[in-house]
Design a protein around this motif. Structure first.
Motif, PDB file in Angstrom:
ATOM      1  N   LEU A  24       0.753  -1.376   0.091  1.00 26.55           N
ATOM      2  CA  LEU A  24       0.165   0.074   0.081  1.00 26.55           C
ATOM      3  C   LEU A  24       0.933   1.275   0.014  1.00 26.55           C
ATOM      4  O   LEU A  24       0.298   2.389  -0.678  1.00 26.55           O
ATOM      5  CB  LEU A  24      -0.994  -0.028   1.053  1.00 26.55           C
ATOM      6  CG  LEU A  24      -2.068  -1.223   1.286  1.00 26.55           C
ATOM      7  CD1 LEU A  24      -2.714  -1.031   2.625  1.00 26.55           C
ATOM      8  CD2 LEU A  24      -3.135  -0.885   0.071  1.00 26.55           C
ATOM      9  N   ALA A  25       1.888   1.234   0.774  1.00 25.47           N
ATOM     10  CA  ALA A  25       2.859   2.318   0.877  1.00 25.47           C
ATOM     11  C   ALA A  25       3.587   2.489  -0.772  1.00 25.47           C
ATOM     12  O   ALA A  25       3.924   3.673  -0.977  1.00 25.47           O
ATOM     13  CB  ALA A  25       3.869   2.233   1.663  1.00 25.47           C
ATOM     14  N   GLU A  48      -0.222   9.014  -0.751  1.00 28.63           N
ATOM     15  CA  GLU A  48      -1.075  10.085  -1.209  1.00 28.63           C
ATOM     16  C   GLU A  48      -1.835   8.925  -2.540  1.00 28.63           C
ATOM     17  O   GLU A  48      -1.107   8.280  -3.238  1.00 28.63           O
ATOM     18  CB  GLU A  48      -0.108  10.831  -2.051  1.00 28.63           C
ATOM     19  CG  GLU A  48      -1.089  12.057  -2.724  1.00 28.63           C
ATOM     20  CD  GLU A  48      -0.198  13.155  -3.195  1.00 28.63           C
ATOM     21  OE1 GLU A  48       1.036  13.286  -2.833  1.00 28.63           O
ATOM     22  OE2 GLU A  48      -0.824  14.004  -3.999  1.00 28.63           O
ATOM     23  N   ILE A  49      -3.085   9.243  -2.634  1.00 28.29           N
ATOM     24  CA  ILE A  49      -4.031   8.485  -3.832  1.00 28.29           C
ATOM     25  C   ILE A  49      -4.897   9.594  -4.015  1.00 28.29           C
ATOM     26  O   ILE A  49      -5.907   9.861  -3.140  1.00 28.29           O
ATOM     27  CB  ILE A  49      -4.390   7.093  -3.394  1.00 28.29           C
ATOM     28  CG1 ILE A  49      -5.187   6.518  -4.530  1.00 28.29           C
ATOM     29  CG2 ILE A  49      -5.022   7.272  -1.864  1.00 28.29           C
ATOM     30  CD1 ILE A  49      -5.820   5.066  -4.239  1.00 28.29           C
ATOM     31  N   ASP A  50      -5.084   9.755  -5.468  1.00 24.49           N
ATOM     32  CA  ASP A  50      -6.164  10.578  -5.958  1.00 24.49           C
ATOM     33  C   ASP A  50      -6.283  11.993  -5.129  1.00 24.49           C
ATOM     34  O   ASP A  50      -7.410  12.284  -4.844  1.00 24.49           O
ATOM     35  CB  ASP A  50      -7.485   9.769  -6.148  1.00 24.49           C
ATOM     36  CG  ASP A  50      -7.369   8.459  -7.204  1.00 24.49           C
ATOM     37  OD1 ASP A  50      -8.544   8.074  -7.347  1.00 24.49           O
ATOM     38  OD2 ASP A  50      -6.334   8.699  -7.846  1.00 24.49           O
ATOM     39  N   GLU A  51      -5.158  12.519  -4.851  1.00 20.74           N
ATOM     40  CA  GLU A  51      -5.209  13.936  -4.391  1.00 20.74           C
ATOM     41  C   GLU A  51      -5.669  13.732  -2.723  1.00 20.74           C
ATOM     42  O   GLU A  51      -5.771  14.655  -1.964  1.00 20.74           O
ATOM     43  CB  GLU A  51      -6.278  14.824  -4.840  1.00 20.74           C
ATOM     44  CG  GLU A  51      -5.531  15.353  -6.398  1.00 20.74           C
ATOM     45  CD  GLU A  51      -6.555  16.129  -7.001  1.00 20.74           C
ATOM     46  OE1 GLU A  51      -6.288  16.591  -7.978  1.00 20.74           O
ATOM     47  OE2 GLU A  51      -7.728  16.625  -6.498  1.00 20.74           O
ATOM     48  N   HIS A  52      -5.860  12.582  -2.323  1.00 19.35           N
ATOM     49  CA  HIS A  52      -6.041  12.415  -0.943  1.00 19.35           C
ATOM     50  C   HIS A  52      -4.675  11.929  -0.318  1.00 19.35           C
ATOM     51  O   HIS A  52      -3.785  11.148  -0.855  1.00 19.35           O
ATOM     52  CB  HIS A  52      -7.060  11.203  -0.654  1.00 19.35           C
ATOM     53  CG  HIS A  52      -8.285  11.510  -0.983  1.00 19.35           C
ATOM     54  ND1 HIS A  52      -9.233  12.342  -0.195  1.00 19.35           N
ATOM     55  CD2 HIS A  52      -8.973  11.102  -2.219  1.00 19.35           C
ATOM     56  CE1 HIS A  52     -10.361  12.477  -0.940  1.00 19.35           C
ATOM     57  NE2 HIS A  52     -10.371  11.574  -2.111  1.00 19.35           N
ATOM     58  N   VAL A  53      -4.532  12.139   0.935  1.00 19.59           N
ATOM     59  CA  VAL A  53      -3.425  11.809   1.532  1.00 19.59           C
ATOM     60  C   VAL A  53      -3.884  11.213   2.941  1.00 19.59           C
ATOM     61  O   VAL A  53      -4.423  11.628   3.785  1.00 19.59           O
ATOM     62  CB  VAL A  53      -2.154  12.962   2.141  1.00 19.59           C
ATOM     63  CG1 VAL A  53      -1.162  12.578   2.964  1.00 19.59           C
ATOM     64  CG2 VAL A  53      -1.880  13.692   0.642  1.00 19.59           C
TER      65      VAL A  53
END
Length: 453
Positions: A24-25, A48-53
């Motif tokens: 996942l990291a 960070e994924i799709d502008e989410h942290v």
């Protein structure tokens, strides 16, 4: 700036927590070895994924040992990390199956009222099927099967993470008084169920035209079909979905995509109608689907189809209600509507219940009424006092609707029993007419955060 969403990975030793953490990291941060107990501390990283942290945390294996020993301190540290989490991934080993230690720590985590997802690791091939199906016995919702080592099943896992992040972001915006704005949007209504339960027949009947192919063969519908229409002046977007089989029977890649499409339709629905063939009755897969709908926070109605073929209707109706409430207590108020699309029976009643449930699902309760209720219930049935120290219920507020979601500020939320939280939710249903829809109650520590100095 608010703290990032905290996702904590827990489980007994050697179930693959660190491998999952690294996957996942996106990089090897944790040491991975076949020998159990390599991880001794809590390790975290920002992802960070799709502008989410979000903050991802790996923990030491949960083990039962005598107080004061190293593994006991490691377990205590892992539990403490979980208690501070926004969500927990409880990892099991699909190849070894469900062990007594898994059950023990599942009970420990459940008692803390933590929001959790069960992740069954090492499910490459068919070797993890036993552990996957045994994990349902924990009663913690539908698990997600992955193989961290072989990078399998991560599409569904990332989808779950994105859903959690979106919900967390929405909750934050609600607390900051950013209003909801869905005015003019049609009601999103999804029809779901096992293959050949009558979804497409009902879909066509409601629309008044043959939009979905129907027939006696199971699995005709492959793609989710969405059509906007109007019922008595109410705009509705209707979704007909592919039948959802048991996981072991979903073998073709095309069918896997179809089922994933159906799950996605549930996620973005407002109200979900679970169609059950009344001649066959409720089966385990129906409970799995219902659990998924409840977990996504959608309003649920059960439509008993092919009612014209039922010989003893009253007995069948009561048996169906009992079985759902017995297996899933959180869904005991779900409406059951007998229908027959071929004989045009039950449709007006079904639609009236859909509109009623949608209104309840979007209902808001005033803060003053909520806190008057809280004062009353604390007087009538106060929370327990572990160790002789009373737990104080300080303040409650609704932070969002769809589904109705509340934050309760408590003096010691980690010590409030899960049974008492369920009591509060059930009493809230009765007092504020919130029957038949999911209710989310989150516990936070502290006094009234909105009180003026």
């Amino acid at each position: 700036m608010r703290d990032p969403f905290r996702l904590v990975i827990v489980g007994r030793p050697n179930v693959g927590k660190s491998t999952l953490f690294n996957r996942l990291a996106g990089k090897k941060l944790a040491i991975v070895h076949d020998k159990p107990g390599v991880t001794r501390d809590v390790r975290d990283t920002l992802v960070e994924i799709d502008e989410h942290v979000f903050c991802l945390m790996d923990t030491a294996g949960l083990e039962e040992e005598r107080p004061g020993e190293l593994v006991s301190r490691m377990t205590e540290k892992s539990i403490n990390a979980a208690l501070r989490a926004d969500h927990v991934f409880f990892v099991l080993d699909g190849r070894s199956g469900l062990l007594p230690e898994d059950r023990h720590f599942a009970d420990t985590l459940r008692a803390s009222n933590l929001p959790m997802t069960v992740v069954v690791n090492k499910c490459e091939g068919k070797g993890g099927d036993v552990g996957y199906y045994e994990s349902f016995e924990l009663g913690m919702g539908e698990p997600i099967a992955v193989s961290a080592e072989h990078n399998e099943g991560f599409g569904e896992l990332w989808g779950r993470i994105l859903s959690l992040l979106a919900e967390h972001q929405q909750n934050d915006s609600e607390i900051e008084d950013i209003p909801e704005d869905d005015e003019g949007r049609p009601i999103h209504l999804a029809l779901v169920g096992r293959p050949n339960a009558g979804k497409s027949t009902l879909f066509n009947h409601l629309l008044g035209e043959e939009r979905s192919l129907t027939g006696p063969e199971a699995g005709i519908t492959r793609d989710t079909v969405a059509v906007e229409w109007s019922w008595n002046g109410t705009r509705i977007k209707l979704f007909d979905t592919a039948g959802m089989r048991k996981r072991a029977r979903v073998v073709e890649s095309l069918e896997k995509l179809s089922v994933h499409d159906s799950l996605r339709a549930v996620r973005f629905a407002d109200v979900v109608v679970l169609l059950v063939d009344a001649t066959l009755g409720l089966e385990r897969q129906d409970f799995v689907i219902a659990e998924h709908v409840e977990r996504e926070g959608r309003a649920l109605i059960v439509a008993l189809t092919k009612w014209d073929l039922v010989g003893q209707p009253e007995e069948v109706l009561e048996e169906s209600k009992y079985r759902l409430s017995h297996n899933m207590s959180q869904l005991k108020d779900v409406p059951f509507i007998p229908v027959s699309a071929l004989e045009e029976k039950g449709m007006p009643r079904l639609m009236r219940n859909i509109l009623k449930l949608h209104e309840i699902w979007g209902r808001r309760v005033g803060t003053s009424a909520l806190n008057k209720w809280l004062t009353d219930i604390e007087g009538r049935n106060p929370p327990p006092a572990p160790g002789g120290r009373r737990i104080r219920l300080r303040y409650v507020t609704q932070i969002k609707s769809r589904p109705p979601t509340f934050i309760l500020f408590v003096s010691r939320p980690e010590e409030l029993p899960d049974s008492y939280s369920r009591f509060l939710v059930n009493d809230m249903r009765q007092q504020f007419d919130l029957a038949s829809v999911p209710i989310r109650l989150y516990l936070r520590k502290g006094d009234n955060p909105y009180a003026k100095d």
